[in-house]
Design an enzyme around this catalytic site. Structure first.
Site, PDB file in Angstrom:
ATOM      1  N   GLY A  14      63.928 -92.362  98.558  1.00  0.00           N
ATOM      2  CA  GLY A  14      62.423 -92.481  98.189  1.00  0.00           C
ATOM      3  C   GLY A  14      61.873 -91.905  96.845  1.00  0.00           C
ATOM      4  CG  HIS A 175      73.623-102.516 104.237  1.00  0.00           C
ATOM      5  ND1 HIS A 175      74.471-103.018 102.834  1.00  0.00           N
ATOM      6  CD2 HIS A 175      73.201-101.491 103.960  1.00  0.00           C
ATOM      7  CE1 HIS A 175      74.310-101.904 102.289  1.00  0.00           C
ATOM      8  NE2 HIS A 175      73.863-100.847 102.823  1.00  0.00           N
TER       9      HIS A 175
END
Ligand SMILES: NC(=O)c1ccc[n+]([C@@H]2O[C@H](COP(=O)([O-])OP(=O)(O)OC[C@H]3O[C@@H](n4cnc5c(N)ncnc54)[C@H](O)[C@@H]3O)[C@@H](O)[C@H]2O)c1
Length: 311
Positions: A14, A175
């Site tokens: 982030g 993924h």
């Protein structure tokens, strides 16, 4: 800036995404985390770098969601990363709760936003976010394929000693270990790598790509990759914020495309101001189709786990 992106989770991915968004001067950035002081401290530190990095993006850190109101994009990185020996799927119980909580809050305050999901296990977390926000499917997009393709491109460039800029690669599917790198559609200066490398070498690069995340977890020991994941999320955000209409492999909700139904899985998508504006269906060989189906079955299994956990 006239655009605003909120990044939820001010951890490794982030905070790095916030840095790249600001340094590319794509938008103002709001960084939110549950840990007191962390988003505020990191946002202030990044703002103090702005005079040197020469950008005027505003950075705000907060533990409250008010600051996120009316965002154009929300990037969700909140959750725990894996440690050595863990698979992405081991994170499902913890991260599903976190993703549900944060999605509910951001969706209420930014009802027109586009969600980019990063938290793992990626495809399952896309389902949690999609079910929670109630947004149309075009506005919930998972980041995985851009990262997996970038890893494949980096390995191709290292192998052939060429510029990474000359490389292009496609990795589809979920993924995880069943991801589907497509050598036929992976090129160097437009030349398919199947013409430049032996089958064995391609297989070795494909395998390294499949294990790309685990390779970094094994080296770092205390967390997972974040520089390339942040770059990948920001490439997607940039295409949306600038309405560039780049075609990138992203996890989107399929309803019949590629013969897959009601499942988030990585396929080529056109990303623009409206989010996932078009799903591109490329022709696959029988072998590639089977690999994609296997990957879809793995995501379906995670969806069943979510159901059992009441998500
Ligand atoms: N999709 C991908 O390709 C990809 C790549 C890398 C990492 N990831 C995933 O992204 C996630 C973040 O990874 P990281 O390395 O940044 O982890 P990290 O531990 O450095 O950061 C996660 C942050 O989330 C915060 N958080 C936890 N619960 C929260 C909540 N309820 N509200 C707000 N913030 C909350 C934590 O306090 C922490 O700061 C992990 O789940 C990881 O597996 C995905």
């Amino acid at each position: 800036m006239d655009k605003k992106t909120t990044v939820i989770g001010a951890g490794h991915v982030g905070a790095t995404a916030a840095q790249r968004l600001a340094e590319k001067e794509l938008c103002d950035v709001v960084l939110i985390d549950i840990i007191e002081g962390i988003p505020q401290g990191k946002a202030l530190d990044l703002a103090e770098a702005a005079p040197i990095e020469k950008h005027d993006s505003r950075l705000i850190g907060s533990n409250a969601y008010d600051a996120s109101a009316d965002s154009d994009i929300i990037i969700i990185t909140a959750g725990i990363p894996r440690k050595p020996g863990m698979s992405r799927d081991d994170l499902i119980g913890t991260n599903a709760g976190i993703v549900k909580t944060v999605t509910r809050q951001v969706a209420a305050l930014s009802p027109d936003s586009i969600l980019i999901i990063v938290s793992n296990p990626l495809d399952a977390m896309c389902h949690v976010a999609y079910e929670t926000c109630g947004f149309p499917k075009q506005r919930v997009i998972g980041m995985a394929g851009v990262l997996d393709s970038a890893r494949f491109r980096a390995f191709i460039a290292m192998e052939l000693n060429v510029s990474v800029e000359n490389t292009h690669a496609f990795v589809l599917g979920g993924h995880g270990d069943t991801m589907v790198p497509l050598p036929r559609y992976s090129t160097v200066a437009g030349i398919p790598i199947t013409e430049l490398l032996s089958k064995d070498r391609i297989e070795a690069l494909v395998e390294r790509t499949r294990n790309g995340g685990a390779e970094i977890v094994g080296l770092l020991k205390t967390g997972s990759a974040y520089y390339a994941p942040a770059s990948a999320a920001v490439e997607m955000a940039e295409s949306i914020l600038k309405d560039k209409k780049k075609i990138l492999p992203c996890a989107v909700y399929l309803e019949g495309e590629y013969g897959i139904n009601e499942l988030f899985i990585g396929v080529p998508v056109k990303l623009g101001a409206n989010g996932a504006e078009q799903i591109i269906e490329i022709t696959l060989t029988e072998e590639e189709k089977a690999a994609l189906q296997k990957s879809a079955a793995a995501v379906q299994e995670l969806k069943e786990v979510l159901k059992k956990l009441n998500y």
